[in-house]
Design an enzyme around this catalytic site. Structure first.
Site, mmCIF file in Angstrom:
data_model
loop_
_atom_site.group_PDB
_atom_site.id
_atom_site.type_symbol
_atom_site.label_atom_id
_atom_site.label_comp_id
_atom_site.label_asym_id
_atom_site.label_seq_id
_atom_site.Cartn_x
_atom_site.Cartn_y
_atom_site.Cartn_z
ATOM 1 N N GLU A 416 -19.203 -19.939 -5.021
ATOM 2 C CA GLU A 416 -18.983 -21.012 -4.041
ATOM 3 C C GLU A 416 -19.977 -22.162 -4.204
ATOM 4 O O GLU A 416 -20.743 -22.466 -3.292
ATOM 5 C CB GLU A 416 -19.058 -20.448 -2.614
ATOM 6 C CG GLU A 416 -17.934 -19.496 -2.272
ATOM 7 C CD GLU A 416 -16.621 -20.178 -1.895
ATOM 8 O OE1 GLU A 416 -16.514 -21.420 -2.060
ATOM 9 O OE2 GLU A 416 -15.701 -19.475 -1.451
ATOM 10 N N GLU A 486 -12.727 -11.553 -4.825
ATOM 11 C CA GLU A 486 -12.881 -11.090 -3.447
ATOM 12 C C GLU A 486 -11.478 -10.970 -2.859
ATOM 13 O O GLU A 486 -10.656 -11.861 -3.032
ATOM 14 C CB GLU A 486 -13.687 -12.089 -2.595
ATOM 15 C CG GLU A 486 -15.133 -12.229 -3.025
ATOM 16 C CD GLU A 486 -15.923 -13.270 -2.225
ATOM 17 O OE1 GLU A 486 -15.550 -13.563 -1.072
ATOM 18 O OE2 GLU A 486 -16.916 -13.771 -2.777
HETATM 19 C C1 IPT Z 1 -16.318 -15.955 0.677
HETATM 20 C C2 IPT Z 1 -17.695 -15.847 0.100
HETATM 21 O O1 IPT Z 1 -17.676 -15.918 -1.293
HETATM 22 C C3 IPT Z 1 -18.390 -14.597 0.496
HETATM 23 O O2 IPT Z 1 -19.756 -14.716 0.197
HETATM 24 C C4 IPT Z 1 -18.167 -14.288 1.939
HETATM 25 O O3 IPT Z 1 -18.701 -15.318 2.721
HETATM 26 C C5 IPT Z 1 -16.719 -14.192 2.202
HETATM 27 O O4 IPT Z 1 -16.096 -15.375 1.904
HETATM 28 C C6 IPT Z 1 -16.397 -13.913 3.641
HETATM 29 O O5 IPT Z 1 -17.087 -12.863 4.172
HETATM 30 S S1 IPT Z 1 -15.983 -17.658 0.911
HETATM 31 C C7 IPT Z 1 -14.593 -17.745 1.982
HETATM 32 C C8 IPT Z 1 -14.831 -18.772 3.024
HETATM 33 C C9 IPT Z 1 -13.382 -18.101 1.227
#
Ligand code: IPT
Length: 963
Positions: A416, A486
């Site tokens: 990010e 993720e």
């Molecule tokens: C995504 C992040 O990469 C991760 O660190 C964490 O924040 C996760 O979301 C949520 O828990 S970013 C998301 C806003 C797409």
């Protein structure tokens, strides 16, 4: 005016450090661990002038008017009574004005006095290594400044040889909470300053190995490994088991067994230079993208992964060896085969464990600049050349430290950060240094710098399009393999929809799996709350409990989400036909045969095992399948519901679990069992404002009061559940979440109107209308009570009125059992909780658990604990039977209390057990970051019926499995 310039306030990575090099735990060179209790003083600001504490001869006991206390290193001062932790997800907790940071910059001065052992070698030199300091440190030894550094989760070394004295030495370290480096470390986690990883003094003999790079490739066609070890110093490389004995820089090709996460074969070797013998743990493997697929050793793989932050509820990111091992063992035992080290390189010992026990690793650089999104990405360091040296420094420190781990198959630039030239510079540097691994970065949709197309939280439909190669976007990207770096946000109850993702991964070869977000809840142990989350320390701004989104609870108890994930990603598929007695076994490993597993069957009648035995299954290769025949069904009670349970278990002890550990299982139903039709015929008798029907007594308003000796409280239609984190949705999205829409409609405060109480010859009928204020939507609920004299039968019919555009949280009845005691026993799904889209791991059986054990203690209380498909249950003297197989929930507090609670400690058990029997539950989904429940799991209002028989329980002596 004097501009105050401080080393923490500039973009440079630091000064005075040695070039980075490969990390290894031990060699035969001397080392002195400096961990332990250090002297510590906290100041509210970073005052550049006041570095007197670092001067030679400074005495912390006489100076500082008692300001000096002690602190455990490794550790974070905010978790040791100095200041408090602060949680933000995307936002910087300070004004965005790079590279400057606030004047209020908590600063920890650390002093460590140590004796240099008398036999510390005089020849050679000595380096001082810091494995991790957040966020910036200046270092002095015996009054002489060594330099300063940033890059919190990366190692830094100084040459201290000339400064060391025989006997007493004093190390002084000034750590600032905020530095320019903080702009590069905006990961979604607690801000936890301190010297949080090991500090070590390492002797470097003359002729020591220096940096070294183990190249160990595997040729799957020839079955050979090619080894070459490059080192700063000339030396010899020996691998006795392989008969290898060669000079550094030379290569040898020999037959080997390859390393994979499933078969983590390591060969012990030694790199011997004139001054040092460095142990090598060599794993031969080749990683490449071929035919648009990630292949290791010539075969495509599927990541069944998790994102792992380093976390411990008491020590934050300072993890001991046992905790690291516990993580790897838990992962292996839950069929997880891959870790993304979100979002920084972990303690290096963790990677040793991944090599040894077998996990694919995506090693991610300590880099995130997410908070620039809030200012339109203006000033983003990854697109500003002044920061490029800092970015390259971070890339080099990661790659050099971790390059000798076979488990690391992918380098990730960070998380990010938007897009920018600095990222490209990192990618170019990494490729030039190590072309044997793949490159990952999710934030640049053009995939200009990467070998993989990676996304986060894409919904099922989009992932399917990508799987088909029908996604929009650059043509070159369509040729890349796809991973979800993720997905399935494991916040609170959930994640839902895992099965459907896995089905997609298994159907389209381009989809090479994903990494669930995330491994552990970062709840901080707290005396009043049990576990604290964002805001609990009074910090602003903060992001609440978004920091608790793991597959394990803060104390590493597996949450139901982890058990669900384990089931969904089983490396063996078991299915078949229980009537025909045929089992089909498919080996879903990418590399391993089934040789390490044995198979068993058992046969259950009404949830009780009546027979079991072994099942012969050949040692299938990866991707192969076979059929096996079950024995004839054993004898059992004629009316019983029966079925087979087939399990794949470890045939022998492994490094990560014992023989008998269940890897995969399936249930194959056999006979449905006979549901005895309930007799009716008892007539309601009205007397003294009470109506008696068989064993039951109702009041004038048709409310059930007692059943035999049992009191029943407030039985009524219920649609409300304490919203889950997934119901609460994504806080940064403008549209109202599902939970907000539920509350706007008033589903949490439904009004119950009594329309009629109608006794008849063989029934008592109670007509109601249940509806929220200010709306014309409603639910007509008609209760038809009947009895055979001993039991009480309820036929509940629900008819929605009006145009319902919002799904219902749940639909069923709830009632209280005042004073109910003892364990709950049920025949249905268990042992853990399940919801419509999180029920893969639910096993039909006869289960028993105390009411307290039925609760899942999510850090922020929310709906939990439902058990599906309940044929019958016994709770505190009440027996419930239902052919509709409702969902059962029982707790010592009401849904309203659960809804109001912010922390576990808010839930105070009452004297009444509240029971919900639901004909429907809305799915869970993963809407806290990602898609909500898929259509089949949404609960929409429609005409519904629930039949339940209540009786007073007769104790049955059958062998329920305790949860
Ligand atoms: C995504 C992040 O990469 C991760 O660190 C964490 O924040 C996760 O979301 C949520 O828990 S970013 C998301 C806003 C797409």
């Amino acid at each position: 005016m004097v501009r105050i310039a401080l080393p923490h306030d500039d973009v440079s990575p630091g000064t005075g450090c040695l070039p980075p090099r490969a990390w290894y735990a031990t060699s035969d060179a001397r080392a002195l661990c400096l961990n332990g209790n250090w002297r510590f003083r906290l100041s509210p600001t970073a005052d550049a002038e006041d570095d007197a504490f670092a001067a030679d001869g400074y005495d912390a006991d006489t100076d500082g008017r008692g300001a000096w206390g002690e602190i455990a290193v490794p550790g974070h001062w905010v978790l040791q009574g100095h200041g408090t932790p602060h949680y933000t997800n995307q936002l910087y907790p300070f004004p965005v004005d790079p590279p400057r940071v606030p004047t209020d910059n908590p600063t920890g001065d650390h002093l460590r006095v140590f004796d240099l052992p008398g036999d510390w070698p005089a020849a050679g030199t000595t380096v001082l290594r810091f494995d991790g300091v957040e966020s910036c440190a200046r270092v002095w030894l015996n009054g002489t400044g060594l330099g300063d550094f940033k890059g919190s989760r990366l190692p830094h070394e100084f040459d201290v040889g000339p400064l060391l004295r025989p006997g007493r030495n004093v190390l002084a370290v000034r750590v600032h909470q905020w530095s320019a480096g903080s702009y590069l470390e905006d990961q979604d986690q607690w801000w936890l300053p301190g010297v949080f990883r090991d500090v070590t003094l390492l002797h470097r003999p003359e002729g020591s190995a220096g940096d070294h790079f183990v190249h160990a490739a595997y040729d799957h066609r020839a079955g050979t490994g090619t080894l070459r070890v490059d080192a700063d110093a000339r030396g010899r490389v020996t691998v006795p088991e392989l008969g290898v004995d060669m000079a550094t820089g030379e290569s040898a090709t020999v037959p080997v067994e390859p390393w994979t996460a499933e078969t983590p074969r390591l060969y012990d070797g030694v790199l011997a230079t004139a001054g040092e013998r460095v142990p090598l743990r060599i794993g031969f493997r080749t990683v490449a993208v071929e035919d648009g697929l990630i292949k290791v050793n010539g075969r495509p793989l599927l990541f069944r992964g998790v994102n792992r932050h380093e976390f411990h509820p008491e020590t934050g990111r300072a993890l001991d060896a046992d905790t690291m091992r516990a993580d790897v063992l838990l992962m292996k035992r839950h069929n997880i085969n891959a870790v993304r080290t979100s979002h920084y390189p972990p303690h290096p010992a963790f990677l040793d464990l991944c090599d040894e026990l077998g996990l694919w690793v995506v090693d991610e650089c300590d880099l995130e600049t997410h908070g620039f999104q809030a200012v339109g990405w203006r000033g983003n360091p990854v697109d500003d050349d002044r920061w490029t040296p800092a970015l390259l420094d971070r890339a080099a420190r990661m790659v050099e430290r971790d390059k000798n781990h076979p488990s690391v198959v992918v380098w990730s630039l960070g998380n990010e950060c938007g897009t920018g030239r600095g990222l490209t510079a990192m990618a170019e540097w990494i490729r030039a240094r190590d072309d044997s691994r793949l490159l990952h970065y999710e934030g640049d949709r053009s995939c200009a710098d990467t070998d993989l197309y990676s996304r986060m939280y894409a919904d099922h439909a989009e992932v399917e399009l990508i799987g088909r190669g029908e996604d929009e976007g650059p043509e070159a990207r369509r040729r890349l393999p796809f991973v979800l770096c993720e997905y399935a946000h494991a916040m609170g109850n959930g994640p839902g929809g895992l099965t459907e993702y896995q089905r997609l991964f298994e159907s389209y070869e381009r989809l090479q799996g994903g990494f669930v977000w995330e491994w552990i809840d970062h709840g901080i142990a707290h005396p009043a709350y049990e576990y604290a989350y964002g805001g609990d320390f009074g910090e602003e701004p903060h992001d609440g409990n978004f920091v608790c989104d793991g597959l394990v609870l803060p104390d590493r108890t597996p949450s139901p989400g982890l058990l669900e994930y384990k089931k969904v990603i089983e490396p063996v598929r078991i299915d078949g036909d229980g009537h025909a007695g045929v089992v089909r076994i498919t080996n879903l490993h990418d590399f391993a045969t089934l040789g390490h597993l044995s198979f068993t069957w058992s046969y259950e009648a009404d949830g009780v095992r009546v027979a079991d035995g072994p099942l012969a299954v050949p040692a299938l290769g990866p991707g192969e399948h076979a059929e096996a025949q079950l024995p004839p069904a054993p004898p059992h009670a004629p009316e019983a519901e029966t079925g087979w349970t087939v399990r794949a278990v470890l045939a022998a002890d492994t490094a990560w679990a014992e023989r008998g550990h269940v890897v995969a299982w399936a249930q194959l139903p056999h006979e449905a069992g006979a549901v005895r039709p309930a007799a009716r015929g008892a007539s309601p008798v009205r007397e003294d404002r009470r109506t008696t029907l068989g064993p039951a007594v109702f009041d004038d308003r048709g409310a059930l009061l007692t059943l035999g000796d049992l009191r029943i409280a407030d039985l009524r239609l219920d649609v409300w559940r304490a919203p889950t984190d997934n119901d609460n949705g994504m806080p940064w999205r403008p549209e109202p979440s599902l939970a907000t829409r539920w509350r706007q409609l008033g589903l949490h405060r439904m009004q119950h109107r009594l329309d009629a109480v109608e006794p008849s010859e063989d029934a008592l009928t109670v007509r109601t209308r249940v509806a929220p204020a200010a709306s014309d939507l409603g639910l007509r609920a008609v209760y038809r009570w009947q009895s055979d004299g001993a039991r009480l039968l309820l036929a509940l019919e629900v008819e929605p009125e009006g145009e319902w555009t919002v799904p219902l949280p749940r639909l069923g009845i709830r009632f209280g059992l005042p004073g109910a005691d003892g364990p709950v026993r049920w025949f249905g799904g268990g042992p853990g909780e399940a919801y419509p889209d999180t029920r893969a791991a639910s096993m039909t059986g006869l289960w028993e658990a105390d009411v307290d054990a039925l609760q899942t203690p999510y850090v922020r209380p929310q709906e939990n604990g439902a058990r599906p498909d309940v044929r019958w249950a016994r709770i505190g003297g009440l027996r419930i039977d239902s052919g509709h197989r409702p969902w059962l929930t029982a707790r010592r507090w009401t849904t309203e209390e659960l809804d109001a609670a912010r922390h576990r400690a808010d839930l105070v058990p009452g004297r009444t057990v509240w029971v919900n029997l639901d004909i429907g539950q809305h799915g869970i989904g993963t809407g806290s970051c990602g898609p909500g429940p898929l259509p089949p799991y949404q609960l929409h209002a429609r005409p519904t019926r629930l039949d339940v028989t209540f009786s007073t329980a007769v104790t049955r002596g059958n062998g329920a499995a305790r949860h």
